[in-house]
Design an enzyme around this catalytic site. Structure first.
Site, PDB file in Angstrom:
ATOM      1  N   ARG A 144      -8.284  -1.451  16.484  1.00 30.77           N
ATOM      2  CA  ARG A 144      -7.961  -2.293  15.318  1.00 30.77           C
ATOM      3  C   ARG A 144      -9.290  -2.731  14.694  1.00 30.77           C
ATOM      4  NH1 ARG A 144      -2.589  -4.071  15.719  1.00 30.77           N
ATOM      5  NH2 ARG A 144      -2.738  -4.949  13.635  1.00 30.77           N
ATOM      6  N   PRO A 145      -9.938  -1.852  13.948  1.00 29.28           N
ATOM      7  CA  PRO A 145     -11.236  -2.197  13.360  1.00 29.28           C
ATOM      8  C   PRO A 145     -11.116  -3.368  12.374  1.00 29.28           C
ATOM      9  CG  PRO A 145     -10.399  -0.184  12.407  1.00 29.28           C
ATOM     10  CD  PRO A 145      -9.471  -0.540  13.530  1.00 29.28           C
ATOM     11  N   ILE A 146     -12.241  -4.042  12.176  1.00 33.43           N
ATOM     12  CA  ILE A 146     -12.258  -5.140  11.189  1.00 33.43           C
ATOM     13  C   ILE A 146     -13.394  -4.925  10.199  1.00 33.43           C
ATOM     14  CG2 ILE A 146     -11.144  -6.882  12.657  1.00 33.43           C
ATOM     15  CD1 ILE A 146     -13.956  -7.945  13.339  1.00 33.43           C
TER      16      ILE A 146
ATOM     17  N   CYS B 181      -5.495  -2.975  20.203  1.00 35.06           N
ATOM     18  CA  CYS B 181      -4.167  -3.362  20.692  1.00 35.06           C
ATOM     19  C   CYS B 181      -3.390  -2.098  20.952  1.00 35.06           C
ATOM     20  CB  CYS B 181      -3.464  -4.253  19.690  1.00 35.06           C
ATOM     21  SG  CYS B 181      -2.842  -3.294  18.337  1.00 35.06           S
TER      22      CYS B 181
ATOM     23  N   LYS C  41       6.927 -13.832  10.732  1.00 33.57           N
ATOM     24  CA  LYS C  41       5.734 -13.985  11.595  1.00 33.57           C
ATOM     25  C   LYS C  41       4.477 -13.692  10.779  1.00 33.57           C
ATOM     26  CE  LYS C  41       4.374 -10.413  14.309  1.00 33.57           C
ATOM     27  NZ  LYS C  41       2.985  -9.983  14.182  1.00 33.57           N
TER      28      LYS C  41
ATOM     29  N   ARG D 298      -4.186 -10.556  18.428  1.00 33.20           N
ATOM     30  CA  ARG D 298      -5.091  -9.688  17.660  1.00 33.20           C
ATOM     31  C   ARG D 298      -5.258 -10.231  16.247  1.00 33.20           C
ATOM     32  NH1 ARG D 298      -7.775  -6.182  14.764  1.00 33.20           N
ATOM     33  NH2 ARG D 298      -6.754  -6.187  12.758  1.00 33.20           N
TER      34      ARG D 298
ATOM     35  N   LEU E  24     -13.449  -3.623   7.253  1.00 36.21           N
ATOM     36  CA  LEU E  24     -13.136  -4.002   5.862  1.00 36.21           C
ATOM     37  C   LEU E  24     -13.234  -5.522   5.686  1.00 36.21           C
ATOM     38  CD1 LEU E  24     -10.056  -1.648   5.224  1.00 36.21           C
ATOM     39  CD2 LEU E  24     -12.454  -1.246   4.628  1.00 36.21           C
TER      40      LEU E  24
ATOM     41  N   ARG F  32       6.593 -11.937  20.942  1.00 39.06           N
ATOM     42  CA  ARG F  32       5.509 -12.245  19.982  1.00 39.06           C
ATOM     43  C   ARG F  32       6.052 -12.308  18.563  1.00 39.06           C
ATOM     44  NH1 ARG F  32       1.817  -7.945  19.543  1.00 39.06           N
ATOM     45  NH2 ARG F  32       1.271  -9.171  17.722  1.00 39.06           N
TER      46      ARG F  32
ATOM     47  N   ILE G  11      -0.186   4.807   8.845  1.00 42.75           N
ATOM     48  CA  ILE G  11      -0.977   3.562   8.871  1.00 42.75           C
ATOM     49  C   ILE G  11      -1.742   3.392  10.180  1.00 42.75           C
ATOM     50  CG2 ILE G  11      -0.879   1.043   8.630  1.00 42.75           C
ATOM     51  CD1 ILE G  11      -0.051   2.453   6.056  1.00 42.75           C
TER      52      ILE G  11
HETATM   53  C1  EPZ Z   1      -0.755  -6.481   9.442  1.00 42.34           C
HETATM   54  O1  EPZ Z   1      -1.710  -6.040  10.397  1.00 42.34           O
HETATM   55  C2  EPZ Z   1       0.455  -6.902  10.244  1.00 42.34           C
HETATM   56  N1  EPZ Z   1       0.089  -7.997  11.140  1.00 42.34           N
HETATM   57  C3  EPZ Z   1       0.974  -5.716  11.054  1.00 42.34           C
HETATM   58  O2  EPZ Z   1       2.175  -6.129  11.704  1.00 42.34           O
HETATM   59  C4  EPZ Z   1       1.323  -4.580  10.095  1.00 42.34           C
HETATM   60  O3  EPZ Z   1       1.718  -3.455  10.837  1.00 42.34           O
HETATM   61  C5  EPZ Z   1       0.091  -4.244   9.244  1.00 42.34           C
HETATM   62  O4  EPZ Z   1      -0.377  -5.422   8.563  1.00 42.34           O
HETATM   63  C6  EPZ Z   1       0.403  -3.183   8.202  1.00 42.34           C
HETATM   64  O5  EPZ Z   1       1.425  -3.635   7.364  1.00 42.34           O
HETATM   65  C7  EPZ Z   1       0.031  -9.257  10.635  1.00 42.34           C
HETATM   66  O6  EPZ Z   1       0.232  -9.473   9.461  1.00 42.34           O
HETATM   67  C8  EPZ Z   1      -0.290 -10.341  11.612  1.00 42.34           C
HETATM   68  P1  EPZ Z   1      -4.001  -3.653   8.170  1.00 42.34           P
HETATM   69  P2  EPZ Z   1      -3.230  -5.754   9.933  1.00 42.34           P
HETATM   70  O7  EPZ Z   1      -5.311  -4.375   8.108  1.00 42.34           O
HETATM   71  O8  EPZ Z   1      -3.642  -6.748   8.918  1.00 42.34           O
HETATM   72  C9  EPZ Z   1      -6.931  -0.110   9.351  1.00 42.34           C
HETATM   73  C10 EPZ Z   1       3.656  -6.365  13.481  1.00 42.34           C
HETATM   74  O9  EPZ Z   1       4.269  -5.530  14.147  1.00 42.34           O
HETATM   75  N2  EPZ Z   1      -8.018  -1.101   9.133  1.00 42.34           N
HETATM   76  O10 EPZ Z   1      -3.213  -3.479   6.907  1.00 42.34           O
HETATM   77  O11 EPZ Z   1      -4.055  -5.591  11.148  1.00 42.34           O
HETATM   78  C11 EPZ Z   1      -6.158  -0.435  10.617  1.00 42.34           C
HETATM   79  O12 EPZ Z   1      -6.803   0.131  11.744  1.00 42.34           O
HETATM   80  C12 EPZ Z   1       2.199  -6.144  13.151  1.00 42.34           C
HETATM   81  O13 EPZ Z   1       4.159  -7.416  12.992  1.00 42.34           O
HETATM   82  C13 EPZ Z   1      -9.341  -0.662   9.144  1.00 42.34           C
HETATM   83  O14 EPZ Z   1      -9.629   0.516   9.311  1.00 42.34           O
HETATM   84  O15 EPZ Z   1      -3.041  -4.324   9.227  1.00 42.34           O
HETATM   85  C14 EPZ Z   1      -4.830   0.211  10.372  1.00 42.34           C
HETATM   86  O16 EPZ Z   1      -4.923   1.583  10.661  1.00 42.34           O
HETATM   87  C15 EPZ Z   1       1.663  -4.873  13.778  1.00 42.34           C
HETATM   88  N3  EPZ Z   1     -10.340  -1.571   8.983  1.00 42.34           N
HETATM   89  C16 EPZ Z   1      -4.637   0.043   8.854  1.00 42.34           C
HETATM   90  O17 EPZ Z   1      -5.938  -0.226   8.318  1.00 42.34           O
HETATM   91  C17 EPZ Z   1     -10.072  -2.899   8.780  1.00 42.34           C
HETATM   92  O18 EPZ Z   1     -11.036  -3.692   8.605  1.00 42.34           O
HETATM   93  C18 EPZ Z   1      -3.688  -1.088   8.492  1.00 42.34           C
HETATM   94  O19 EPZ Z   1      -4.267  -2.251   8.900  1.00 42.34           O
HETATM   95  C19 EPZ Z   1      -8.730  -3.325   8.776  1.00 42.34           C
HETATM   96  C20 EPZ Z   1      -7.719  -2.413   8.942  1.00 42.34           C
END
Ligand code: EPZ
Length: 417
Positions: A121-123, A116, A22, A92, A125, A398, A328
Site C-alpha cells: 500500500r504505497p503512499i 496490507c 466506514k 492502514r 502520491l 473492521r 485497482i
Molecule cells: C480507499 O483506500 C479505501 N479505504 C479502500 O477501501 C478502497 O478500496 C480504495 O480507497 C479504493 O477505492 C478507505 O477509504 C479507508 P487508493 P486507499 O489510494 O485510499 C495505489 C475497504 O475495503 N496507490 O485509492 O488506500 C494503491 O496501491 C478499503 O473499505 C499508490 O500507488 O486507496 C492502490 O493500488 C480497502 N500510491 C490504488 O492506488 C499512493 O500513494 C488505490 O489506492 C496511494 C495509492
C-alpha cells in the site's frame, strides 16, 4: 478467536437500515482535529477501525467520546503530533491523519502504514503532494518525520492516479494552508464529497469535490460542526448480494441510490430488479442470476474494487461464465480459494478471474483473508447448502457494524461464536 457459523439456503426478506460509511467516518474523524470547536458526528458505524481512529485522536490529546452511533470530538486540547507506531499498524488508513496533523500542528511523526492483505500500500502520491505544499519529509527506519519549515502553502497538484487517500490527505492539509490548492485528477468518490461537506460545515472553502478538479482556499480557523456521516455504499452492496444469492427480496433504508449506480447496474445485468425510492431502494433478486460477460473495477464512478469480492460470490452461482478484472489493487483475489472450497469454479490469472457458474455451492470451513473477502465468504455461505464457518472475522469487524444482527434481521441463520 471468534467465528461466524452460517446455515445456508434461507431466503432473505425484510428491511435493512444501512450503516454509516466506514470510508467517510475515518477521514472525517481525522478532519475533526483541525477544528478549534467541538464536532458531533452522527450515524458513525461501530467498527474496530473507528475505535482505532478514536484512539489516535485521544493519543494526540483530543477528547473523543463514542455514544451509540454518535462521536463527539473536542480537539482544543490537542498537544501531540506523534502517531504511535502501534496505532499505525492497527489501521492502514491511519495515513489520512498525516494531512490533518500537519494542517493543525505544522509537523507530524508517524510510522509507515504497513502493507496490507491487498498488496503493498504505497503512499508515494500522498508524500509527493504534501512536499509540493511545503512539507519536508525525512524517513528514518520506518518512521516519517514531517515538518513545514516555511509553513503549509497551497499548490497545484496533479495526481498520477485518482487515489482516494491521497485526495483526502491533500484536502486535510490544504484547508488551513496559506493560499489556494488545486488538485487535478482527484478521486471522485462520494466519500470525498462527504468529507468536503463536513469541512465546509466547519468553515472550510472547498469547491469541485466529486469532480476531478478540487479547489481549496485556505482559511485561518475551522470551528467544528454537527454532521451526519453518509450511508455505506459497500455495506449496501453486501446486503444486496446476500439477497441475490438466496433468491430474496429486501428494502435498503437510508441509502443514496445515486451513489450505488455502478453496482445496481451490475445487479440489473444479472436480472435482479432495483426500485429506488427516496433515501432507499427495493432489491428483488432474479430467480437465477445471469452471468456477466465482463466487469472491471475502476475509480469512481466505475465499479468499485470494494464490491468485487462480494459480487463474485453471487456470480459463483450465476447462469453462465463471468470475467472480473481487478484494476485497482495488486492482490485482491485472496478470497477465491475459499469460494472454490465451497464448490465454485473460478480460474485466476493475474488481475483477471473467470467464474463459471455452478448449480449449487456447499458449506465449508473458511478463513476471512481481508475485509471484503470475508464479506464475500459470508455471502457465499448464505447461498450454499449446509453449514459454513468463517474464521478470522476481525477482518470483517473492521468494516461491518454487527453484520450477524443485520442478516438475522433478514431471516438468515448466522451466529457469532
Ligand atoms: C480507499 O483506500 C479505501 N479505504 C479502500 O477501501 C478502497 O478500496 C480504495 O480507497 C479504493 O477505492 C478507505 O477509504 C479507508 P487508493 P486507499 O489510494 O485510499 C495505489 C475497504 O475495503 N496507490 O485509492 O488506500 C494503491 O496501491 C478499503 O473499505 C499508490 O500507488 O486507496 C492502490 O493500488 C480497502 N500510491 C490504488 O492506488 C499512493 O500513494 C488505490 O489506492 C496511494 C495509492
Amino acid at each position: 478467536m471468534q467465528k461466524f457459523v452460517i446455515q445456508g439456503g434461507r431466503r432473505l426478506e425484510g428491511e435493512v437500515l444501512v450503516q454509516g460509511a466506514k470510508n467517510s467516518a475515518l477521514p472525517i474523524l481525522a478532519a475533526s482535529l483541525l477544528c478549534d470547536g467541538e464536532s458531533v458526528l452522527d450515524n458513525c458505524p461501530r467498527l474496530s477501525d473507528v475505535y482505532a481512529a478514536c484512539r489516535i485522536l485521544s493519543g494526540l490529546g483530543c477528547r473523543c467520546t463514542l455514544r451509540g452511533h454518535t462521536v463527539q470530538v473536542q480537539a482544543q486540547g490537542m498537544h501531540s503530533s506523534v502517531i504511535p507506531m502501534q496505532l499505525m499498524r492497527e489501521m492502514r488508513s491511519s495515513i489520512i491523519f498525516l494531512g490533518a496533523v500537519l494542517g493543525r500542528m505544522g509537523r507530524c511523526e508517524l510510522g509507515f502504514p504497513g502493507g496490507c492483505e491487498l498488496g503493498p500500500r504505497p503512499i508515494d502520491l500522498h508524500l509527493q503532494a504534501l512536499q509540493r505544499m511545503g512539507v519536508r519529509i525525512l524517513e528514518d527506519n520506518g518512521v516519517l518525520q514531517c515538518s513545514t519549515p516555511a509553513g503549509l502553502h497551497g499548490a497545484h497538484i496533479h495526481l498520477q492516479f485518482p487515489s482516494v487517500g491521497a485526495t483526502e490527505n491533500i484536502l486535510l492539509a490544504a484547508v488551513l494552508a496559506k493560499g489556494e490548492t488545486i488538485v487535478t485528477n482527484a478521486a471522485r468518490e462520494p466519500e470525498i464529497i462527504d468529507l468536503a461537506s463536513y469541512l465546509r460545515g466547519c468553515g472550510a472553502r472547498i469547491t469541485g469535490d466529486g469532480s476531478s478538479t478540487l479547489c481549496i482556499q485556505g482559511v485561518k480557523q475551522l470551528t467544528g460542526c454537527t454532521y451526519r456521516i453518509m450511508p455505506d455504499r459497500i455495506a449496501a452492496a453486501t446486503w444486496m448480494a446476500a439477497a441475490a444469492v438466496t433468491g430474496g427480496e429486501i428494502a435498503l433504508q437510508q441509502v443514496n441510490p445515486a451513489d450505488l449506480v455502478s453496482m445496481t447496474d451490475v445487479f440489473e445485468q444479472m436480472r435482479c430488479r432495483i426500485c429506488p425510492f427516496r433515501e432507499g431502494l427495493y432489491f428483488h433478486s432474479a430467480k437465477c442470476p445471469k452471468a456477466i460477460r465482463s466487469i472491471r473495477t475502476m475509480p469512481y464512478p466505475g465499479f468499485p474494487t470494494d464490491a468485487q469480492a462480494i459480487v463474485m460470490a453471487v456470480l459463483c452461482k450465476a447462469k453462465g461464465t463471468s470475467l472480473m478484472e481487478e484494476t485497482i489493487f495488486e492482490n485482491r483475489f485472496r478470497h477465491v480459494d475459499a469460494l472454490v472450497k465451497m464448490g465454485a469454479d473460478i480460474q485466476v490469472a493475474g488481475r483477471a478471474a473467470v467464474i463459471k457458474g455452478v448449480r449449487s455451492m456447499h458449506g465449508a470451513a473458511v478463513q476471512a483473508t481481508d475485509l471484503r473477502g470475508g464479506a464475500a465468504m459470508i455471502v457465499a455461505g448464505l447461498g450454499a447448502a449446509g453449514e459454513t464457518t468463517v474464521e478470522q472475522i476481525a477482518h470483517i469487524d473492521r468494516g461491518y457494524d454487527s453484520p450477524e444482527t443485520v442478516l438475522r434481521g433478514l431471516g438468515a441463520e448466522i451466529r457469532r461464536i
